[in-house]
Design a protein around this motif. Structure first.
Motif, PDB file in Angstrom:
ATOM      1  N   LEU A 145     -13.696  26.778 -29.918  1.00 20.19           N
ATOM      2  CA  LEU A 145     -14.747  26.188 -29.098  1.00 20.19           C
ATOM      3  C   LEU A 145     -14.891  24.702 -29.437  1.00 20.19           C
ATOM      4  O   LEU A 145     -14.888  24.321 -30.601  1.00 20.19           O
ATOM      5  CB  LEU A 145     -16.070  26.909 -29.343  1.00 20.19           C
ATOM      6  N   ARG A 146     -15.019  23.888 -28.398  1.00 19.90           N
ATOM      7  CA  ARG A 146     -15.129  22.443 -28.580  1.00 19.90           C
ATOM      8  C   ARG A 146     -16.220  21.893 -27.658  1.00 19.90           C
ATOM      9  O   ARG A 146     -16.554  22.480 -26.644  1.00 19.90           O
ATOM     10  CB  ARG A 146     -13.810  21.738 -28.221  1.00 19.90           C
ATOM     11  N   SER A 147     -16.732  20.717 -28.026  1.00 18.57           N
ATOM     12  CA  SER A 147     -17.606  19.983 -27.118  1.00 18.57           C
ATOM     13  C   SER A 147     -16.796  18.786 -26.619  1.00 18.57           C
ATOM     14  O   SER A 147     -16.152  18.101 -27.405  1.00 18.57           O
ATOM     15  CB  SER A 147     -18.890  19.523 -27.814  1.00 18.57           C
ATOM     16  N   TYR A 148     -16.807  18.577 -25.321  1.00 18.61           N
ATOM     17  CA  TYR A 148     -15.999  17.536 -24.704  1.00 18.61           C
ATOM     18  C   TYR A 148     -16.885  16.427 -24.160  1.00 18.61           C
ATOM     19  O   TYR A 148     -18.006  16.672 -23.720  1.00 18.61           O
ATOM     20  CB  TYR A 148     -15.141  18.120 -23.576  1.00 18.61           C
ATOM     21  N   ASN A 149     -16.353  15.208 -24.181  1.00 19.05           N
ATOM     22  CA  ASN A 149     -17.053  14.042 -23.652  1.00 19.05           C
ATOM     23  C   ASN A 149     -16.116  13.272 -22.745  1.00 19.05           C
ATOM     24  O   ASN A 149     -14.919  13.156 -23.036  1.00 19.05           O
ATOM     25  CB  ASN A 149     -17.472  13.100 -24.786  1.00 19.05           C
ATOM     26  N   TYR A 150     -16.665  12.728 -21.707  1.00 25.93           N
ATOM     27  CA  TYR A 150     -15.900  11.842 -20.838  1.00 25.93           C
ATOM     28  C   TYR A 150     -15.834  10.473 -21.508  1.00 25.93           C
ATOM     29  O   TYR A 150     -16.782  10.035 -22.164  1.00 25.93           O
ATOM     30  CB  TYR A 150     -16.555  11.764 -19.458  1.00 25.93           C
ATOM     31  N   ASN A 174     -21.638  16.357 -25.266  1.00 25.95           N
ATOM     32  CA  ASN A 174     -22.292  16.754 -24.035  1.00 25.95           C
ATOM     33  C   ASN A 174     -22.684  18.214 -24.194  1.00 25.95           C
ATOM     34  O   ASN A 174     -21.819  19.085 -24.249  1.00 25.95           O
ATOM     35  CB  ASN A 174     -21.340  16.575 -22.853  1.00 25.95           C
ATOM     36  N   PRO A 175     -23.968  18.511 -24.289  1.00 25.19           N
ATOM     37  CA  PRO A 175     -24.407  19.892 -24.518  1.00 25.19           C
ATOM     38  C   PRO A 175     -23.954  20.867 -23.426  1.00 25.19           C
ATOM     39  O   PRO A 175     -23.832  22.056 -23.666  1.00 25.19           O
ATOM     40  CB  PRO A 175     -25.926  19.800 -24.552  1.00 25.19           C
ATOM     41  N   GLN A 176     -23.667  20.347 -22.222  1.00 25.31           N
ATOM     42  CA  GLN A 176     -23.223  21.206 -21.131  1.00 25.31           C
ATOM     43  C   GLN A 176     -21.701  21.361 -21.090  1.00 25.31           C
ATOM     44  O   GLN A 176     -21.178  22.055 -20.229  1.00 25.31           O
ATOM     45  CB  GLN A 176     -23.702  20.670 -19.777  1.00 25.31           C
ATOM     46  N   SER A 177     -20.995  20.716 -21.990  1.00 23.96           N
ATOM     47  CA  SER A 177     -19.529  20.763 -21.971  1.00 23.96           C
ATOM     48  C   SER A 177     -18.974  21.427 -23.226  1.00 23.96           C
ATOM     49  O   SER A 177     -18.139  20.873 -23.925  1.00 23.96           O
ATOM     50  CB  SER A 177     -18.959  19.348 -21.828  1.00 23.96           C
ATOM     51  N   LYS A 178     -19.459  22.615 -23.510  1.00 24.62           N
ATOM     52  CA  LYS A 178     -18.970  23.392 -24.647  1.00 24.62           C
ATOM     53  C   LYS A 178     -18.123  24.537 -24.103  1.00 24.62           C
ATOM     54  O   LYS A 178     -18.631  25.401 -23.399  1.00 24.62           O
ATOM     55  CB  LYS A 178     -20.132  23.976 -25.453  1.00 24.62           C
ATOM     56  N   LEU A 179     -16.835  24.495 -24.396  1.00 26.61           N
ATOM     57  CA  LEU A 179     -15.951  25.563 -23.958  1.00 26.61           C
ATOM     58  C   LEU A 179     -14.713  25.607 -24.837  1.00 26.61           C
ATOM     59  O   LEU A 179     -14.457  24.685 -25.610  1.00 26.61           O
ATOM     60  CB  LEU A 179     -15.588  25.423 -22.477  1.00 26.61           C
ATOM     61  N   THR A 180     -13.971  26.678 -24.718  1.00 27.15           N
ATOM     62  CA  THR A 180     -12.763  26.800 -25.525  1.00 27.15           C
ATOM     63  C   THR A 180     -11.673  25.890 -24.966  1.00 27.15           C
ATOM     64  O   THR A 180     -11.748  25.443 -23.817  1.00 27.15           O
ATOM     65  CB  THR A 180     -12.245  28.253 -25.550  1.00 27.15           C
ATOM     66  N   ILE A 181     -10.667  25.661 -25.785  1.00 25.51           N
ATOM     67  CA  ILE A 181      -9.542  24.842 -25.351  1.00 25.51           C
ATOM     68  C   ILE A 181      -8.881  25.480 -24.129  1.00 25.51           C
ATOM     69  O   ILE A 181      -8.527  24.801 -23.169  1.00 25.51           O
ATOM     70  CB  ILE A 181      -8.540  24.642 -26.507  1.00 25.51           C
ATOM     71  N   VAL A 233     -18.413  21.968 -32.374  1.00 24.19           N
ATOM     72  CA  VAL A 233     -19.416  21.547 -31.401  1.00 24.19           C
ATOM     73  C   VAL A 233     -20.417  20.677 -32.142  1.00 24.19           C
ATOM     74  O   VAL A 233     -21.030  21.111 -33.106  1.00 24.19           O
ATOM     75  CB  VAL A 233     -20.112  22.758 -30.758  1.00 24.19           C
ATOM     76  N   LEU A 234     -20.540  19.445 -31.699  1.00 29.72           N
ATOM     77  CA  LEU A 234     -21.381  18.486 -32.404  1.00 29.72           C
ATOM     78  C   LEU A 234     -22.806  18.478 -31.876  1.00 29.72           C
ATOM     79  O   LEU A 234     -23.068  18.797 -30.722  1.00 29.72           O
ATOM     80  CB  LEU A 234     -20.776  17.087 -32.277  1.00 29.72           C
ATOM     81  N   ASN A 235     -23.724  18.060 -32.731  1.00 30.61           N
ATOM     82  CA  ASN A 235     -25.126  17.904 -32.371  1.00 30.61           C
ATOM     83  C   ASN A 235     -25.380  16.414 -32.163  1.00 30.61           C
ATOM     84  O   ASN A 235     -25.227  15.615 -33.080  1.00 30.61           O
ATOM     85  CB  ASN A 235     -25.999  18.455 -33.500  1.00 30.61           C
TER      86      ASN A 235
END
Length: 116
Positions: free
Chosen positions: A4-9, A34-41, A76-78
């Protein structure tokens, strides 16, 4: 193992850097996510495939692949600390993917025109 990762544009990353430079404290670390962009690779790859009208096919992993995976299944970062400085994400996952693919398509067309 699902990773699981958090992704940012990238534009959100740049705005975060500017926010920290202007409002942050020297020597302190700031996470951005981005709290709404947490998903697996795998989910991220499938989402890119959807936007690119491509079918994503996953190969079976072998022992070497498994050994080389990150030992951290959840990265997943805070981002609460940087949000207190006034930073927020401007792009959701879908907007970021769509904009990236559009930019790549334009670039490829421009390169193809120059080399024809």
């Amino acid at each position: 193992m699902q990773q699981l990762r958090s992704y940012n544009y990238v534009t959100d990353c740049v705005s975060a850097l500017i926010c920290v430079l202007l409002h942050g404290n020297s020597g302190e670390a700031y996470n951005l996510a981005n709290p709404q962009s947490k998903l697996t690779i795998a989910e991220f790859a499938k989402k890119i495939g959807e936007f690119g009208n491509c079918n994503v096919i996953f190969e079976k992993t072998n022992t070497t692949d498994v050994v080389n995976q990150s030992p951290i299944p959840k990265q997943v970062l805070n981002s609460e600390k940087i949000e207190k400085l006034g930073w927020w994400t401007a792009f959701d996952l879908e907007e970021g993917i769509s904009h990236t693919l559009d930019t790549l398509k334009k670039y490829i067309r421009r390169v193809n025109i120059r080399h024809s």
